[in-house]
Design a protein around this motif. Structure first.
Motif, short mmCIF file in Angstrom:
data_model
loop_
_atom_site.label_atom_id
_atom_site.label_comp_id
_atom_site.label_asym_id
_atom_site.label_seq_id
_atom_site.Cartn_x
_atom_site.Cartn_y
_atom_site.Cartn_z
N ASP A 128 16.44 87.49 -40.30
CA ASP A 128 16.70 88.15 -41.58
C ASP A 128 17.66 87.34 -42.45
OD1 ASP A 128 18.67 88.68 -39.67
OD2 ASP A 128 19.40 90.43 -40.79
N GLU A 129 18.58 86.56 -41.79
CA GLU A 129 19.48 85.70 -42.54
C GLU A 129 18.73 84.54 -43.17
OE1 GLU A 129 23.76 86.21 -40.22
OE2 GLU A 129 22.28 84.80 -39.41
N ILE A 130 17.72 84.00 -42.43
CA ILE A 130 16.90 82.91 -42.97
C ILE A 130 16.16 83.39 -44.21
CG2 ILE A 130 14.91 81.41 -42.53
CD1 ILE A 130 15.81 81.23 -39.63
N ARG A 131 15.55 84.61 -44.10
CA ARG A 131 14.83 85.16 -45.26
C ARG A 131 15.78 85.35 -46.44
NH1 ARG A 131 12.13 88.08 -41.14
NH2 ARG A 131 13.61 89.80 -41.30
N ALA A 132 17.01 85.83 -46.18
CA ALA A 132 17.97 86.05 -47.26
C ALA A 132 18.37 84.74 -47.92
CB ALA A 132 19.22 86.75 -46.71
N VAL A 133 18.57 83.68 -47.14
CA VAL A 133 18.98 82.39 -47.69
C VAL A 133 17.86 81.80 -48.53
CG1 VAL A 133 19.56 80.00 -47.11
CG2 VAL A 133 20.67 81.88 -45.89
N VAL A 134 16.64 81.79 -47.97
CA VAL A 134 15.50 81.20 -48.69
C VAL A 134 15.20 81.98 -49.96
CG1 VAL A 134 13.00 80.72 -48.55
CG2 VAL A 134 14.50 80.23 -46.60
#
Length: 807
Positions: free
Chosen positions: A756-762
């Protein structure tokens, strides 16, 4: 346009030096004939100028001389004026000003005369310029070639200067450090935070380390263990005191508000903060142990008065411990005056009191009939018994010996303690800095307070008489400090011979109690112009009319003593002067020269805290935390020692998690301050140091704006320097390492990102991100030039926000 042919000599010259001196001599004898001739010639000359349509201005050195000249020229009533205003007598304007000689401008219709030339007196001494080459505050803490420095990872070496080196094909500034066996270390300015100046004790010459040897790491390990043990003892003692049961004082009453409203001055912001912190501590159910570190005359006594009044309202007694009899008497008068409108019994116990009076005070104290007792070390005697002690105020605690401090500790184990000091001893100051004691610092000066003009001068009769008469002329008083009882009467006789028209008194600690009390009270009542004294005036005396200090043999005194003595003057809105006299034609020791230059340079308001730090560096910190720590301080240097101590204290308090190590940085960008942008090497090094010490974005922005204001728009290498620093500050929580190149930035994270952090960053950034995994989790972005740096900054901000949210 001047009159210089009416010469006067001897006492007539003295008579014209100032208003008070002149009136004294006029009573004794008739005006001398040469003086009358000078005055008559001046009147005639002024009439002649007026006949030719020329306006006359007569400049005198000070208001006293101006007023006296007005009396001689015309009606006595005309001689009433203020310090800066001109007085008009007949067709002449009498003013105050300093010029070397008079002149006449016929075409402008103006003639300016000086009282020197009118009465053919010697010209007043021109103000001496401060010695060239004196150390500035920045230089005192900056590096110079040849200074010993400490690198946290490599040990003690010698700083050799700044060098511009090419690393990975790009230029950067490095500081060069030489080690044993001709080893050399070049530290990029981005790592300047790892380097500090070596300071342990004056004259210490530490052994240099070899690069790569294990000696430094072993030394640091031994020191770290010893520091941790000592930090545990500190925290344990601190925690034990906080765990003790204490009296929780009640909130402020109507009487408290009335007392505070009656304060005749406007409180400074720092003073109000200190008062609030003291009240909060007193209202807690644990014993207070707070140090008020405030510059001389900044209102520490008022903090103590309000705390004492708060304690008395809860039916508790207050003890005020002071180092000298004179200070005890002054505090007694201050407390009596401030508390006069309330039913509070204030008493003083000192050698000014007879044995019978002391016995009476002690009896009433034991019965609870004395609310506030002010005393010297007599307070620590076994026969002093309080019925219900609630607060102890200690003024200038560093003036008390080890045995006396131990007795204070016994007395105050479960009692609130408030310590006041202007120049705390290194031990006190650094325990406070290390978190082992509560401290309030009062740095803002009172309204209208002016800094004390300080000069280091060779001893000179003309200078002394000039300084004495200048102060007496403006209606003030003078402290002349001669710190040897054996010769103090000779010094007073010399002063009297130099200025026979002023009244001189002598005070020292070996005088009979009643005689000393009489002299001090007469001086307070303005019956003497000059007080020749020993160091008994050092602590806390508050006499606003004394605005000149002459300190004989200033080279023999310590920095804290010099600072305290200078604090006896300048306690009003008047400009004050301090003359530090040293022997003529004698070479001073390096230690003495350094102390004097520090006290002369640090003459602005509110430098007591800085003076204490410099005092620690000059005198050495060997006794900071006991003799067993002396070797570690010398071996590590004071800065690194204190850093390790603060880290140990923070770890024991559970605050170690707040320390965020910055990511390692590798770059091929040219990042430095060009020579044509900041030409001075010392200034450049100071900026590098400040940049390395900056730990937040606000401070970095402020420093950037300051550089732009001082030196202009940042050139490209300076922009890169600031932006790389910004990335390290921003990424302290999320990044393990940073590799910043001209076309790519690679970041290694402290932990892998969750899905979920990867999705938020991207989803947040608008550029492409490459993810790398394996032994370490990382990110890669591409671009060119400043665009790439901006992308890196945006990505690090997003990463930091996600890491902070995960906590």
């Amino acid at each position: 346009g001047t009159i210089a042919d009416a010469a006067t000599t001897g006492r007539v010259t003295d008579m014209n030096r100032g208003a008070r001196a002149a009136r004294t001599v006029f009573i004794e004898c008739a005006p001398a004939e040469p003086l009358q001739r000078s005055t008559e010639k001046l009147r005639a000359h002024l009439l002649e100028l007026d006949a030719h349509g020329i306006d006359a201005v007569v400049l005198c050195d000070n208001p006293g001389q101006r007023d006296r000249l007005a009396e001689m020229l015309g009606d006595v009533g005309a001689a009433i004026g203020t310090a800066g205003a001109a007085i008009h007598v007949g067709n002449a304007a009498l003013g105050v000003g300093l010029i070397s000689a008079g002149f006449t401008l016929k075409h402008a219709g103006l003639a300016v005369l000086t009282d020197h030339e009118i009465f053919a007196r010697y010209k007043r001494r021109r103000r001496r310029l401060k010695k060239a080459g004196g150390l500035s505050l920045a230089e005192l803490s900056s590096l110079k070639a040849g200074y010993f420095v400490v690198h946290e990872d490599h040990g003690i070496g010698v700083y050799r200067g700044l060098q511009r080196l090419t690393l990975n094909g790009q230029e950067t500034d490095c500081i060069e450090i030489s080690y044993a066996e001709k080893d050399r270390l070049y530290v990029p300015v981005q790592q300047l935070g790892l380097v500090s100046r070596y300071a342990a004790e004056e004259g210490a010459r530490p052994s240099l380390h070899r690069l790569g040897s294990l000696a430094w790491q072993k030394q640091k390990s031994r020191a770290k263990r010893a520091i941790q043990d000592m930090a545990e003892a500190l925290i344990r003692a601190y925690a034990e005191r906080h765990a003790l049961p204490g009296h929780a004082f009640k909130p402020d009453t109507v009487w408290q508000h009335e007392l505070e409203a009656a304060f005749p001055y406007e409180e400074t912001p720092d003073q109000l903060t200190a008062i609030d912190e003291v009240k909060r501590d007193m209202e807690a159910d644990r014993p207070m142990d707070r140090l008020i570190c405030g510059d001389v005359g900044y209102g520490k006594t008022e903090v103590a008065v309000r705390a004492a009044f708060k304690a008395v309202q809860d039916m508790k007694q207050v003890a005020v411990l002071v180092p000298t009899t004179i200070l005890a008497q002054q505090h007694y008068l201050t407390f009596k005056e401030r508390l006069a409108d309330f039913p509070i019994v204030v008493e003083v116990l000192s050698r000014f009191r007879t044995p019978k009076e002391q016995k009476d005070v002690l009896a009433r104290l034991a019965q609870g009939k004395v609310d506030i007792l002010i005393a010297t070390h007599r307070l620590l005697s076994r026969d002093v018994v309080f019925r219900d002690l609630g607060l102890v105020v200690i003024d200038e605690e560093h003036r008390f010996g080890v045995a006396q401090k131990e007795r204070v500790r016994q007395l105050t184990r479960t009692v609130d303690v408030l310590a006041l000091t202007a120049t705390p001893i290194p031990r006190t100051l650094n325990l406070s800095l290390a978190g082992a004691r509560d401290m309030s610092v009062i740095e803002t000066p009172p309204r209208d307070r002016l800094q004390v003009h300080t000069e280091i001068c060779e001893s000179d009769d003309e200078l002394i008489s000039d300084a004495l008469l200048r102060e007496v002329d403006r209606g003030g008083q003078v402290f002349f400090v001669h710190n040897r009882v054996e010769t103090i009467h000779n010094a007073a006789l010399k002063v009297q011979q130099l200025v026979p028209q002023v009244k001189v008194a002598v005070a020292h600690g070996q005088m009979a109690e009643r005689e000393l009390e009489r002299v001090m009270l007469e001086f307070l009542d303005r019956k003497h112009d000059v007080l020749v004294s020993t160091m008994i005036i050092e602590s806390g005396l508050d006499i606003p009319s004394v605005n000149t200090l002459i300190l004989d043999r200033a080279d023999t005194l310590g920095l804290a003593q010099l600072y305290q003595l200078r604090g006896r003057v300048g306690r009003s809105a008047q400009r004050a002067y301090a003359y530090l006299l040293v022997p003529s034609r004698r070479v001073l020791t390096e230690d003495a020269s350094k102390r004097l230059r520090v006290i002369e340079e640090l003459d602005e308001l509110g430098v007591g805290f800085k003076i204490a730090l410099k005092d620690m560096e000059i005198r050495g910190a060997g006794n900071l935390l006991g003799p067993e720590q002396h070797g570690f301080i010398v071996g590590l240097g004071f800065d690194l020692y204190m850093k390790m101590l603060e880290e140990a204290v923070a770890a024991l308090k559970g605050a170690a998690a707040e320390v965020r190590p910055e990511p390692r940085l590798l770059t091929d960008w040219s990042a430095y301050l060009p020579d044509d942008y900041v030409p001075d090497e010392h200034e450049k090094l100071a900026l590098y140091r400040r940049l390395a010490d900056t730990r937040d974005l606000g401070g970095l922005d402020d420093l950037t704006l300051e550089m732009m204001d001082r030196f202009g728009q940042l050139p490209e290498p300076a922009v890169a320097l600031v932006e790389l620093r910004r990335l390290r500050v921003l990424g302290a929580g999320a990044l393990e390492s940073l590799r910043v190149f001209h076309d790519v930035v690679e970041m290694t994270l402290r932990r892998p990102l969750k899905p979920d952090e990867i999705r938020a960053v991207v989803g947040t950034v608008n550029f492409q991100i490459e993810f790398t995994s394996g032994r370490e989790f990382g990110l890669r972005i591409r671009g060119d030039g400043l665009l790439l740096l901006n992308r890196a900054r945006a990505l690090v901000e997003v990463l930091e926000a996600n890491f902070a949210k995960a906590k």
